[in-house]
Design a protein around this motif. Structure first.
Motif, PDB file in Angstrom:
ATOM      1  N   ILE A 211      43.228  46.176  32.783  1.00 50.44           N
ATOM      2  CA  ILE A 211      43.215  45.378  34.009  1.00 50.44           C
ATOM      3  C   ILE A 211      41.859  44.710  34.201  1.00 50.44           C
ATOM      4  N   SER A 212      40.792  45.492  34.042  1.00 41.81           N
ATOM      5  CA  SER A 212      39.442  44.981  34.244  1.00 41.81           C
ATOM      6  C   SER A 212      39.084  43.926  33.201  1.00 41.81           C
ATOM      7  N   ALA A 213      39.483  44.150  31.958  1.00 39.59           N
ATOM      8  CA  ALA A 213      39.188  43.198  30.888  1.00 39.59           C
ATOM      9  C   ALA A 213      39.912  41.871  31.121  1.00 39.59           C
ATOM     10  N   LEU A 214      41.152  41.935  31.554  1.00 38.11           N
ATOM     11  CA  LEU A 214      41.903  40.708  31.836  1.00 38.11           C
ATOM     12  C   LEU A 214      41.237  39.910  32.956  1.00 38.11           C
ATOM     13  N   ARG A 215      40.817  40.601  33.999  1.00 39.99           N
ATOM     14  CA  ARG A 215      40.146  39.916  35.105  1.00 39.99           C
ATOM     15  C   ARG A 215      38.853  39.269  34.630  1.00 39.99           C
ATOM     16  N   HIS A 216      38.133  39.963  33.774  1.00 33.62           N
ATOM     17  CA  HIS A 216      36.886  39.434  33.233  1.00 33.62           C
ATOM     18  C   HIS A 216      37.137  38.141  32.457  1.00 33.62           C
ATOM     19  N   ALA A 217      38.314  38.052  31.842  1.00 33.93           N
ATOM     20  CA  ALA A 217      38.668  36.874  31.061  1.00 33.93           C
ATOM     21  C   ALA A 217      39.372  35.807  31.895  1.00 33.93           C
ATOM     22  N   GLY A 218      39.480  36.032  33.199  1.00 34.45           N
ATOM     23  CA  GLY A 218      40.125  35.068  34.069  1.00 34.45           C
ATOM     24  C   GLY A 218      41.636  35.161  34.077  1.00 34.45           C
ATOM     25  N   LEU A 219      42.166  36.294  33.628  1.00 39.06           N
ATOM     26  CA  LEU A 219      43.611  36.497  33.585  1.00 39.06           C
ATOM     27  C   LEU A 219      44.037  37.522  34.629  1.00 39.06           C
ATOM     28  N   GLN A 220      45.320  37.515  34.950  1.00 43.37           N
ATOM     29  CA  GLN A 220      45.902  38.510  35.829  1.00 43.37           C
ATOM     30  C   GLN A 220      46.679  39.521  34.993  1.00 43.37           C
ATOM     31  N   TYR A 221      46.940  40.684  35.575  1.00 47.90           N
ATOM     32  CA  TYR A 221      47.731  41.694  34.869  1.00 47.90           C
ATOM     33  C   TYR A 221      49.123  41.152  34.556  1.00 47.90           C
ATOM     34  N   SER A 222      49.607  40.261  35.410  1.00 46.21           N
ATOM     35  CA  SER A 222      50.930  39.674  35.208  1.00 46.21           C
ATOM     36  C   SER A 222      50.951  38.659  34.062  1.00 46.21           C
ATOM     37  N   ASP A 223      49.786  38.315  33.539  1.00 45.77           N
ATOM     38  CA  ASP A 223      49.725  37.365  32.419  1.00 45.77           C
ATOM     39  C   ASP A 223      50.048  38.015  31.079  1.00 45.77           C
ATOM     40  N   ILE A 224      50.125  39.341  31.053  1.00 43.50           N
ATOM     41  CA  ILE A 224      50.501  40.054  29.831  1.00 43.50           C
ATOM     42  C   ILE A 224      51.740  40.895  30.122  1.00 43.50           C
ATOM     43  N   THR A 225      52.355  41.394  29.068  1.00 44.21           N
ATOM     44  CA  THR A 225      53.481  42.319  29.233  1.00 44.21           C
ATOM     45  C   THR A 225      53.024  43.702  28.824  1.00 44.21           C
TER      46      THR A 225
END
Length: 313
Positions: free
Chosen positions: A149-163
């Motif tokens: 979750i934290s890594a995705l946010r760091h990359a400008g992504l949301q948790y919903s952007d992955i499966t």
């Protein structure tokens, strides 16, 4: 998950938990300890009989149960099958949110290099941003999930952007190596073993989360058995102070008890941080941040106050 569902899950899981037994003792009380492969200090205390030695004068015996990860430990804690355990940051948060009276007894120092997101050796993924639209294996309610979750946010992504594909560690590695998922978020020693097998690190916890471990108990047990819990924490502190200068010795000993190759353990132990710390406002604040993140993503059913789960002797 409502508390009754968690209790049911614990009851269903208990018969399959590796090594789970309720030890019947005529005279002594029992401290039921839950640990996993990542619980090196508890594994050493078990192998050397040091915890049993510390608790015997207090009238306690020790029973040990091995688990694959933190969430099943929390289920067993809820069901009364475990009284003292080691786990990562998120599992006690999920338990508290489900109404389990878990308490934090002590914390470890942060080890940000011991949890990572891995990809295959020939993966086209080059950065965290490339995870958009991808399948990622992770154990639900684990430190690896918060890293993701934290890594995705760091990359400008949301948790919903992955499966997310919720799998326990052994299945997560199989899924990545077979191509069923594109990445895998995992902790040591599974991380070290996967790296030795050729899987590549995309990111670890550095700058993304503390990655502490916690020694936890159940409030009713802690209140009724304070001296035993205090003795258990003291034994952990002693072994953690000894570990950093005895890594070669520990590597051989833990390899015999876990079956993990010494070369893999050496990778893990060299990047591990050692030492047990008392709970501080800063440590509880870090936990609160994680809890709030899980609540905001609707991954836990209610907002919690982590400080209410702190325990002191």
């Amino acid at each position: 998950m409502k508390r009754r569902h968690l209790l049911q899950a614990g009851a269903l899981a208990a018969p399959t938990l590796l090594g789970f037994r309720t030890k019947a003792v005529a005279a002594n009380r029992v401290l039921n300890v839950g640990y996993q492969k990542a619980s090196v200090s508890l594994a050493l205390l078990k192998a050397r009989g040091l915890l049993a030695e510390r608790l015997k004068p207090l009238g306690y015996d020790v029973a040990w149960s091995v688990f694959t990860s933190g969430p099943p430990i929390m289920e067993a804690l809820s069901a009364g099958a475990v009284d003292f355990a080691f786990t990562g940051e998120p599992p006690p948060i999920f338990a508290q949110a489900a109404g389990v009276p878990v308490v934090y007894a002590a914390a470890t120092k942060p080890a940000p290099k011991s949890v990572a997101i891995l990809i295959g050796p020939d993966s086209p993924i080059k950065s965290l941003a490339d995870l958009r639209g991808k399948k990622v294996a992770v154990a639900k309610g684990s430190s690896a999930q918060y890293l993701l979750i934290s890594a995705l946010r760091h990359a400008g992504l949301q948790y919903s952007d992955i499966t997310p594909v919720y799998l326990q560690p052994p299945d997560g590695r199989i899924a990545l190596q077979s191509g069923d998922v594109d990445a895998w978020s995992i902790w040591d020693p599974f991380y070290a073993a996967a790296s030795a097998a050729g899987l590549k690190k995309l990111a670890d916890c550095t700058g993304l989360m503390p990655n502490r471990g916690f020694y936890v108990s159940r409030r009713s047990f802690a209140e009724a058995n304070g001296p035993a819990l205090t003795a258990a924490v003291a034994a952990v502190k002693e072994i953690e102070a000894w570990e950093p200068t005895h890594i070669p010795e520990i590597t051989v000993e833990i390899s015999k008890t876990t079956g993990v190759p010494p070369s893999v353990l050496d990778i893990w132990f060299q990047r591990q941080k050692y030492g047990v710390e008392p709970l501080t406002p800063a440590i509880l604040a870090d936990q609160q941040t994680i809890a709030d993140t899980f609540f905001d993503l609707h991954l836990i059913p209610r907002k919690i106050d982590v400080s209410q789960a702190a325990w002191t002797a």
